[in-house]
Design an enzyme around this catalytic site. Structure first.
Site, PDB file in Angstrom:
ATOM      1  N   THR A   1     -56.264 101.217  24.511  1.00  0.00           N
ATOM      2  CA  THR A   1     -55.740 100.829  23.206  1.00  0.00           C
ATOM      3  C   THR A   1     -55.666  99.307  23.151  1.00  0.00           C
ATOM      4  O   THR A   1     -56.250  98.625  23.986  1.00  0.00           O
ATOM      5  CB  THR A   1     -54.351 101.461  22.971  1.00  0.00           C
ATOM      6  OG1 THR A   1     -53.489 101.079  24.049  1.00  0.00           O
ATOM      7  CG2 THR A   1     -54.436 102.982  22.894  1.00  0.00           C
TER       8      THR A   1
ATOM      9  N   VAL B   1     -52.602  96.968  22.089  1.00  0.00           N
ATOM     10  CA  VAL B   1     -51.394  96.236  22.493  1.00  0.00           C
ATOM     11  C   VAL B   1     -51.136  96.417  23.987  1.00  0.00           C
ATOM     12  O   VAL B   1     -50.757  95.473  24.688  1.00  0.00           O
ATOM     13  CB  VAL B   1     -50.159  96.692  21.670  1.00  0.00           C
ATOM     14  CG1 VAL B   1     -48.894  95.992  22.152  1.00  0.00           C
ATOM     15  CG2 VAL B   1     -50.375  96.430  20.183  1.00  0.00           C
ATOM     16  N   CYS B   2     -51.376  97.609  24.488  1.00  0.00           N
ATOM     17  CA  CYS B   2     -51.052  97.947  25.878  1.00  0.00           C
ATOM     18  C   CYS B   2     -51.669  96.995  26.911  1.00  0.00           C
ATOM     19  O   CYS B   2     -50.953  96.526  27.798  1.00  0.00           O
ATOM     20  CB  CYS B   2     -51.460  99.387  26.183  1.00  0.00           C
ATOM     21  SG  CYS B   2     -50.637 100.600  25.121  1.00  0.00           S
ATOM     22  N   PRO B   3     -52.961  96.662  26.823  1.00  0.00           N
ATOM     23  CA  PRO B   3     -53.502  95.779  27.866  1.00  0.00           C
ATOM     24  C   PRO B   3     -52.913  94.371  27.821  1.00  0.00           C
ATOM     25  O   PRO B   3     -52.850  93.702  28.854  1.00  0.00           O
ATOM     26  CB  PRO B   3     -55.007  95.772  27.601  1.00  0.00           C
ATOM     27  CG  PRO B   3     -55.169  96.199  26.194  1.00  0.00           C
ATOM     28  CD  PRO B   3     -54.005  97.114  25.910  1.00  0.00           C
TER      29      PRO B   3
ATOM     30  N   ILE C   1     -49.755  94.798  29.946  1.00  0.00           N
ATOM     31  CA  ILE C   1     -50.077  95.028  31.347  1.00  0.00           C
ATOM     32  C   ILE C   1     -50.580  93.734  31.987  1.00  0.00           C
ATOM     33  O   ILE C   1     -50.165  93.376  33.096  1.00  0.00           O
ATOM     34  CB  ILE C   1     -51.115  96.168  31.480  1.00  0.00           C
ATOM     35  CG1 ILE C   1     -50.509  97.485  30.963  1.00  0.00           C
ATOM     36  CG2 ILE C   1     -51.580  96.315  32.921  1.00  0.00           C
ATOM     37  CD1 ILE C   1     -51.529  98.585  30.731  1.00  0.00           C
TER      38      ILE C   1
END
EC number: 1.11.1.26
Length: 181
Positions: free
Chosen positions: A51, A53-55, A58
């Site tokens: 997806t 926003v997630c990276p 992270i």
């Protein structure tokens, strides 16, 4: 939702720790979180692999990895995706190839459910962050809606405050005076 002062739930899950063939996966359990009397844990969840926003989150946690390590704190990232999806994402995304912390696979969604962080319709995890002390007790919880990324600097600031075991005023940062009573 699990809250401050409660014991982090028991679990045993597969984690992705490497891109090296044959060394990709290990097992992580809740017992690992309390196996060292001095190590804290920051456990953070994202909704879905592959997806947008997630990276960013992270990668930001990974950039701050040394700061967490300097605070005797282990990082664990997690979602309800499988270890194979985590591995594929790491192999496929430039910002995720060099991760220094494990990606936990909660495919049964049992840990996310025990934590109370499953979004009711899609059954994916909210953007939840837990700071867990060396005894396995939750000391801080922050949960964001699915579309808003978290602030890694704030996680570090709160961790610093908790580790002082003193009273920290509003906007306190490491190195500043704590309150005396």
């Amino acid at each position: 939702m699990i809250s401050i002062g409660q014991k982090f739930p028991s679990f045993e899950k597969t984690i992705v720790v490497s891109l090296e063939k044959g060394k990709e996966f290990e097992t992580l359990s809740s017992e690992t979180l309390t196996s060292d009397d001095s190590t804290w844990t920051v456990f953070f969840w994202w909704p879905k692999d592959f997806t947008f926003v997630c990276p960013t989150e992270i990668a930001e946690f990974n950039k701050a990895y040394g700061e967490f390590r300097d605070r005797d704190t282990r990082l664990v990232g997690a979602s309800t995706d499988s270890e194979f999806v985590h591995l594929a994402w790491r192999n496929n995304h430039d910002d995720l190839r060099g991760l220094k912390f494990p990606m936990l696979a909660d495919t049964s969604k049992s840990l996310a459910e025990d934590l109370g962080i499953l979004e009711p319709k899609e059954k994916i995890a909210y953007r939840a962050t837990f700071i867990i002390d060396p005894q396995g007790i939750v000391r801080w919880v922050s949960v964001n809606d699915l579309n808003v990324g978290r602030n890694v600097k704030e996680v570090l600031r709160v961790l610093d405050g908790l580790q002082t075991d003193e009273l920290c005023p509003c906007n306190w940062e490491k190195g500043q005076e704590t309150l005396t009573v």
